[in-house]
Design a protein around this motif. Sequence first.
Motif, PDB file in Angstrom:
ATOM      1  N   ARG A 147      35.222  36.479  34.607  1.00  0.00           N
ATOM      2  CA  ARG A 147      34.111  36.848  35.479  1.00  0.00           C
ATOM      3  C   ARG A 147      34.020  35.920  36.675  1.00  0.00           C
ATOM      4  O   ARG A 147      33.420  36.278  37.691  1.00  0.00           O
ATOM      5  N   ALA A 148      34.596  34.739  36.580  1.00  0.00           N
ATOM      6  CA  ALA A 148      34.535  33.781  37.681  1.00  0.00           C
ATOM      7  C   ALA A 148      35.656  33.995  38.691  1.00  0.00           C
ATOM      8  O   ALA A 148      35.477  33.745  39.883  1.00  0.00           O
ATOM      9  N   TRP A 149      36.837  34.487  38.215  1.00  0.00           N
ATOM     10  CA  TRP A 149      38.003  34.497  39.081  1.00  0.00           C
ATOM     11  C   TRP A 149      38.553  35.881  39.401  1.00  0.00           C
ATOM     12  O   TRP A 149      39.372  36.009  40.312  1.00  0.00           O
ATOM     13  N   LYS A 150      38.125  36.912  38.704  1.00  0.00           N
ATOM     14  CA  LYS A 150      38.584  38.249  39.081  1.00  0.00           C
ATOM     15  C   LYS A 150      37.924  38.659  40.394  1.00  0.00           C
ATOM     16  O   LYS A 150      36.708  38.671  40.513  1.00  0.00           O
ATOM     17  N   GLY A 151      38.738  38.969  41.389  1.00  0.00           N
ATOM     18  CA  GLY A 151      38.212  39.338  42.697  1.00  0.00           C
ATOM     19  C   GLY A 151      37.557  38.186  43.428  1.00  0.00           C
ATOM     20  O   GLY A 151      36.665  38.396  44.268  1.00  0.00           O
ATOM     21  N   TYR A 152      38.021  36.948  43.170  1.00  0.00           N
ATOM     22  CA  TYR A 152      37.382  35.757  43.735  1.00  0.00           C
ATOM     23  C   TYR A 152      37.343  35.803  45.262  1.00  0.00           C
ATOM     24  O   TYR A 152      36.309  35.529  45.867  1.00  0.00           O
ATOM     25  N   THR A 198      48.156  43.564  29.828  1.00  0.00           N
ATOM     26  CA  THR A 198      47.154  42.639  30.350  1.00  0.00           C
ATOM     27  C   THR A 198      45.765  43.258  30.475  1.00  0.00           C
ATOM     28  O   THR A 198      44.829  42.579  30.894  1.00  0.00           O
ATOM     29  N   SER A 199      45.603  44.522  30.104  1.00  0.00           N
ATOM     30  CA  SER A 199      44.294  45.166  30.195  1.00  0.00           C
ATOM     31  C   SER A 199      43.280  44.442  29.308  1.00  0.00           C
ATOM     32  O   SER A 199      43.545  44.177  28.135  1.00  0.00           O
ATOM     33  N   GLY A 200      42.131  44.122  29.889  1.00  0.00           N
ATOM     34  CA  GLY A 200      41.080  43.455  29.133  1.00  0.00           C
ATOM     35  C   GLY A 200      41.311  41.979  28.898  1.00  0.00           C
ATOM     36  O   GLY A 200      40.553  41.345  28.174  1.00  0.00           O
ATOM     37  N   THR A 201      42.360  41.400  29.517  1.00  0.00           N
ATOM     38  CA  THR A 201      42.641  39.974  29.366  1.00  0.00           C
ATOM     39  C   THR A 201      42.351  39.253  30.677  1.00  0.00           C
ATOM     40  O   THR A 201      41.940  39.862  31.668  1.00  0.00           O
ATOM     41  N   ILE A 202      42.603  37.963  30.676  1.00  0.00           N
ATOM     42  CA  ILE A 202      42.339  37.172  31.878  1.00  0.00           C
ATOM     43  C   ILE A 202      43.254  37.559  33.033  1.00  0.00           C
ATOM     44  O   ILE A 202      42.949  37.299  34.198  1.00  0.00           O
ATOM     45  N   PHE A 203      44.386  38.230  32.718  1.00  0.00           N
ATOM     46  CA  PHE A 203      45.315  38.688  33.748  1.00  0.00           C
ATOM     47  C   PHE A 203      45.074  40.142  34.140  1.00  0.00           C
ATOM     48  O   PHE A 203      45.938  40.770  34.764  1.00  0.00           O
ATOM     49  N   ALA A 204      43.924  40.695  33.813  1.00  0.00           N
ATOM     50  CA  ALA A 204      43.621  42.082  34.157  1.00  0.00           C
ATOM     51  C   ALA A 204      43.712  42.280  35.664  1.00  0.00           C
ATOM     52  O   ALA A 204      43.350  41.402  36.446  1.00  0.00           O
ATOM     53  N   SER A 205      44.234  43.442  36.053  1.00  0.00           N
ATOM     54  CA  SER A 205      44.395  43.818  37.472  1.00  0.00           C
ATOM     55  C   SER A 205      45.409  42.934  38.187  1.00  0.00           C
ATOM     56  O   SER A 205      45.406  42.851  39.416  1.00  0.00           O
ATOM     57  N   ARG A 206      46.297  42.294  37.444  1.00  0.00           N
ATOM     58  CA  ARG A 206      47.295  41.435  38.080  1.00  0.00           C
ATOM     59  C   ARG A 206      48.305  42.301  38.832  1.00  0.00           C
ATOM     60  O   ARG A 206      48.567  43.456  38.486  1.00  0.00           O
ATOM     61  N   LYS A 207      48.835  41.704  39.893  1.00  0.00           N
ATOM     62  CA  LYS A 207      49.883  42.370  40.680  1.00  0.00           C
ATOM     63  C   LYS A 207      51.214  41.618  40.598  1.00  0.00           C
ATOM     64  O   LYS A 207      52.253  42.166  40.940  1.00  0.00           O
ATOM     65  N   MET A 208      51.166  40.393  40.163  1.00  0.00           N
ATOM     66  CA  MET A 208      52.375  39.572  40.061  1.00  0.00           C
ATOM     67  C   MET A 208      53.257  40.057  38.916  1.00  0.00           C
ATOM     68  O   MET A 208      52.754  40.490  37.875  1.00  0.00           O
ATOM     69  N   ALA A 209      54.551  39.981  39.097  1.00  0.00           N
ATOM     70  CA  ALA A 209      55.498  40.381  38.064  1.00  0.00           C
ATOM     71  C   ALA A 209      55.370  39.476  36.845  1.00  0.00           C
ATOM     72  O   ALA A 209      54.977  38.313  36.955  1.00  0.00           O
ATOM     73  N   PHE A 210      55.716  40.019  35.681  1.00  0.00           N
ATOM     74  CA  PHE A 210      55.594  39.238  34.447  1.00  0.00           C
ATOM     75  C   PHE A 210      56.516  38.021  34.456  1.00  0.00           C
ATOM     76  O   PHE A 210      56.158  36.963  33.924  1.00  0.00           O
TER      77      PHE A 210
END
Length: 320
Positions: free
Chosen positions: A310-315, A74-86
């Motif tokens: 950019r809108a939702w990471k770290g919202y 998920t690096s560099g995708t919309i799920f970057a820095s996700r903590k939820m299991a796949f």
Amino acid sequence: MAQHFLLSAAARTLSLKAIYKAGEEAAHDTFCKMRWPETDGEAVCPDCGCCETYKITTRRKFKCKGCYRQFSVTSGTIFASRKMAFVDLLAAICITVNASKGVSMVQLSRDLDCQYKTAFVLAHKLREAMAREVHTGEVLRGHVEVDGAYFGGHIRPENAKADRKDRRLKEHQTGKRRVVVVMRERLGRTLPVVTMAESEGVALVHSNVDRMATLSADEASHWDLLHAGWSVDRVNHSEIYSDHGKHTNWAESYFSRLRRMVAGQHHHVSPRYLHQYATQAAWLEDNRRKSNGVMAFGLVANAMDAPVSRAWKGYWQRVA
């Protein structure tokens, strides 16, 4: 009478039971195959593009042999820095595509056993991924129906009749009312845009509809300007909804889904985010004849192709 496709077994090719039975490893492999389809799921470095990588199995990460960078699927995708299991991410996508009128964030948070905030941000990231398929930048062709509908800005009347005001006047409105203008090809794509007034749809048609296309619109006076550039069928909805093939039923079908999504599932949608709900309704309309498995894996592929949001990471971590 033939059975409707959505009632057939062919429409059900993915289930929550199958996702959780397959487990975390299978879900991770699905994301890998959607991220790197050219190599059948074999990792490719997002920095240098090197195909020589090896797995760090204890953390489900990869390391590039060229630049030595560590990265995940998920690096560099919309799920970057996700903590939820796949497996939970895949389940959330399955729930989203199965809900033909959308799903409330309270229900999604309960289904996934996560915080409301987590479900809220995740759902908006999925809508952002859907937008990559809806807003492609390609002009609409063939026969295009154009229409507008108002959403939000409801003003609750005062309890006492003597205190009530004329809610039609501008000074008594909230300023939160918006118009969703939709341009929809018959048997094709749906393109919604949120505006302040339906008359802004004329400029949107000029930007998004091919000059060789034909149009259908209602009798609103601002659509008169379209006759200068296109052949336009007009239908007066105060008298008839369909007149020998002249109608805007495809656009109305889209609005039917969006209204039920906003009023029936979410109850309230902020004008700030209305465009994302409009996009989700358009994506569901355009993919309604596909099986839920095809829709789910298509949405995973869109998410894996989308950059970091950019809108939702770290919202929730931002300072207002």
